[in-house]
Design a protein around this motif. Sequence first.
Motif, PDB file in Angstrom:
ATOM      1  N   ALA A   5      -5.641  15.864  -1.527  1.00  0.00           N
ATOM      2  CA  ALA A   5      -6.889  15.216  -0.731  1.00  0.00           C
ATOM      3  C   ALA A   5      -7.207  15.841   0.495  1.00  0.00           C
ATOM      4  O   ALA A   5      -6.253  16.216   1.113  1.00  0.00           O
ATOM      5  N   PRO A  33      -0.184  15.567  -1.739  1.00  0.00           N
ATOM      6  CA  PRO A  33      -0.808  14.848  -2.560  1.00  0.00           C
ATOM      7  C   PRO A  33      -1.146  15.746  -3.928  1.00  0.00           C
ATOM      8  O   PRO A  33      -1.698  16.864  -3.946  1.00  0.00           O
ATOM      9  N   THR A  64      -0.548   4.721  -5.908  1.00  0.00           N
ATOM     10  CA  THR A  64      -1.363   3.446  -5.476  1.00  0.00           C
ATOM     11  C   THR A  64      -1.934   2.642  -6.410  1.00  0.00           C
ATOM     12  O   THR A  64      -2.143   3.320  -7.337  1.00  0.00           O
ATOM     13  N   GLY A  98       0.776  -1.136  -0.027  1.00  0.00           N
ATOM     14  CA  GLY A  98       0.155   0.135   0.115  1.00  0.00           C
ATOM     15  C   GLY A  98       0.943   1.131  -0.002  1.00  0.00           C
ATOM     16  O   GLY A  98       2.008   1.339   0.561  1.00  0.00           O
ATOM     17  N   SER A  99       0.231   2.291  -0.703  1.00  0.00           N
ATOM     18  CA  SER A  99       1.291   3.461  -0.588  1.00  0.00           C
ATOM     19  C   SER A  99       1.340   4.310   0.734  1.00  0.00           C
ATOM     20  O   SER A  99       2.290   4.820   0.959  1.00  0.00           O
ATOM     21  N   ASP A 100       0.414   3.694   1.762  1.00  0.00           N
ATOM     22  CA  ASP A 100       0.724   4.209   3.174  1.00  0.00           C
ATOM     23  C   ASP A 100       2.109   3.637   3.759  1.00  0.00           C
ATOM     24  O   ASP A 100       2.443   4.234   4.300  1.00  0.00           O
ATOM     25  N   LEU A 134       4.571   5.511   2.049  1.00  0.00           N
ATOM     26  CA  LEU A 134       4.852   6.959   2.757  1.00  0.00           C
ATOM     27  C   LEU A 134       5.595   6.668   3.919  1.00  0.00           C
ATOM     28  O   LEU A 134       6.406   7.438   4.544  1.00  0.00           O
ATOM     29  N   TYR A 177      -3.838  15.187   3.322  1.00  0.00           N
ATOM     30  CA  TYR A 177      -4.113  13.653   3.655  1.00  0.00           C
ATOM     31  C   TYR A 177      -3.709  13.541   5.123  1.00  0.00           C
ATOM     32  O   TYR A 177      -2.568  13.882   5.422  1.00  0.00           O
ATOM     33  N   ARG A 190      -3.372  -4.215  -1.493  1.00  0.00           N
ATOM     34  CA  ARG A 190      -2.397  -3.349  -0.647  1.00  0.00           C
ATOM     35  C   ARG A 190      -0.885  -3.348  -1.544  1.00  0.00           C
ATOM     36  O   ARG A 190      -0.241  -3.911  -1.142  1.00  0.00           O
ATOM     37  N   VAL A 191      -1.207  -2.415  -2.541  1.00  0.00           N
ATOM     38  CA  VAL A 191       0.037  -2.285  -3.402  1.00  0.00           C
ATOM     39  C   VAL A 191       0.191  -0.688  -3.359  1.00  0.00           C
ATOM     40  O   VAL A 191      -0.544  -0.112  -4.159  1.00  0.00           O
ATOM     41  N   SER A 197      -4.691   1.224  -5.251  1.00  0.00           N
ATOM     42  CA  SER A 197      -5.807   1.128  -4.844  1.00  0.00           C
ATOM     43  C   SER A 197      -6.909   1.934  -5.420  1.00  0.00           C
ATOM     44  O   SER A 197      -8.100   1.532  -5.353  1.00  0.00           O
ATOM     45  N   LYS A 198      -6.828   2.802  -6.308  1.00  0.00           N
ATOM     46  CA  LYS A 198      -7.695   3.712  -6.766  1.00  0.00           C
ATOM     47  C   LYS A 198      -7.798   3.305  -8.390  1.00  0.00           C
ATOM     48  O   LYS A 198      -8.863   2.852  -8.825  1.00  0.00           O
ATOM     49  N   ALA A 201      -1.816   9.601  -5.354  1.00  0.00           N
ATOM     50  CA  ALA A 201      -2.769   8.447  -5.172  1.00  0.00           C
ATOM     51  C   ALA A 201      -3.655   8.291  -6.268  1.00  0.00           C
ATOM     52  O   ALA A 201      -4.254   7.582  -6.710  1.00  0.00           O
ATOM     53  N   TYR A 202      -4.213   9.784  -6.631  1.00  0.00           N
ATOM     54  CA  TYR A 202      -5.275  10.046  -7.612  1.00  0.00           C
ATOM     55  C   TYR A 202      -5.068  10.641  -8.996  1.00  0.00           C
ATOM     56  O   TYR A 202      -5.830  11.216  -9.690  1.00  0.00           O
ATOM     57  N   ASP A 216       2.549  12.844  -3.742  1.00  0.00           N
ATOM     58  CA  ASP A 216       1.578  11.551  -3.235  1.00  0.00           C
ATOM     59  C   ASP A 216       0.547  11.684  -4.655  1.00  0.00           C
ATOM     60  O   ASP A 216      -0.229  12.244  -4.543  1.00  0.00           O
TER      61      ASP A 216
HETATM   62  N1  PMP Z   1      -2.183   9.058  -0.172  1.00  0.00           N
HETATM   63  C1  PMP Z   1      -3.306   9.522  -0.162  1.00  0.00           C
HETATM   64  C2  PMP Z   1      -3.543  10.938  -0.428  1.00  0.00           C
HETATM   65  C3  PMP Z   1      -4.725   8.804  -0.175  1.00  0.00           C
HETATM   66  O1  PMP Z   1      -5.850   9.452  -0.220  1.00  0.00           O
HETATM   67  C4  PMP Z   1      -4.695   7.433   0.015  1.00  0.00           C
HETATM   68  C5  PMP Z   1      -5.734   6.589   0.358  1.00  0.00           C
HETATM   69  N2  PMP Z   1      -6.263   6.624   1.445  1.00  0.00           N
HETATM   70  C6  PMP Z   1      -3.279   6.837   0.495  1.00  0.00           C
HETATM   71  C7  PMP Z   1      -2.312   7.659  -0.090  1.00  0.00           C
HETATM   72  C8  PMP Z   1      -3.130   5.459   0.505  1.00  0.00           C
HETATM   73  O2  PMP Z   1      -3.371   4.687  -0.211  1.00  0.00           O
HETATM   74  P1  PMP Z   1      -3.173   3.033  -0.226  1.00  0.00           P
HETATM   75  O3  PMP Z   1      -2.580   2.740   1.152  1.00  0.00           O
HETATM   76  O4  PMP Z   1      -4.360   2.343  -0.124  1.00  0.00           O
HETATM   77  O5  PMP Z   1      -1.992   2.756  -1.245  1.00  0.00           O
END
Ligand code: PMP
Length: 351
Positions: free
Chosen positions: A155, A151, A207, A85-87, A90, A111, A218-219, A209-210, A183-184, A181
Amino acid sequence: MSKFWSPFVKDLVPYVPGEQPKLAKLVKLNTNENPYGPSPKAIAAMHAELGDSLRLYPDPNSDRLKQAVADYYGVSTVEVFVGNGSDEVLAHAFHGLFQHGKPLLFPDVTYSFYPVYCGLYGIQHEALALDEQFQIRPEDYARPNGGIIFPNPNAPTGCLLPLDAIERILQGSPDSVVLVDEAYIDFGGETAIKLVHKYPNLLVTQTLSKSRSLAGLRVGIAVGHPDLIEALERIKNSFNSYPLDRMAIVGAAAAFEDVDYFRATCQQVIDSREAVVAGLQAHGFEVLPSAANFVFARHPQRDAATLAAGLREQGVIVRHFKQARIAQFLRITIGAPEQNQALLDALGSLL
Ligand code: PMP
């Protein structure tokens, strides 16, 4: 709290993720998941991996995935890092790439995991106000700092910062790491990965995830100068040598390789976003310009918390944040067309 806790644990203020309700029939527009499933090729790759090979540890370097990311972006594998996950990516960057003794800079609406990691790793930070249009002001970041993170799109606002503004931020802080970051980014922005060969202090995270619809796998990835990647690898190998399991490595690699599916589904989300914006405006909402798979909207006469509660009663979940400057906004994930219509109908009955 108990006597067995390390003293620092009692001061931790953990991140609170959006609700993950158990009821499947709810219209879930609160955590920016993708309504279109993962690439069928990613699912097939994971099916093929599901068997005796799970007896064996995965590749600790996730080479297959790094190669897929490197090919997609036209960079070298030594410029790519992957994590759970990018979390997690990060977290490693906060741990090892931001200098202590000088504040980490980020926008005041951003975020909410960033201040949590600052608390975890003992990093000072300063939150810089967005302008009246909820946009980042690059010139504010040209001040002494131990790093910069934001981000893009931001976000929870969805607002995009163009690459020339990002370059101004990078040029103002050549001696600290600037982490973008993304993510989007795939829902309407231009990636700063194009700039990594020009700026050795730039790290870009993304990420799956989106835009690749694999939140459950979780990558996350990072792309940057090999020296920055090497720092992340050292931290990762001091923490968990195998953050990605076998399914995640093959599934994420196949998702990166299936460019047609990725582009088609991103475009569907973008088209739906325009329809949701028009529907919200027709209900009297003001909507910030979004380059993400969500919109940030406020109604001039209605209280956002009350609206969110009313939607919830009708089975539609959106996200509401209590932070003063954004307390009158709702963050609404773009769903499938019928979910978006359910949202607009429910709002119509509340207004
Ligand atoms: N960065 C931002 C700005 C996000 O909104 C999110 C999702 N909540 C993430 C990172 C983390 O995404 P993930 O851990 O699912 O890759």
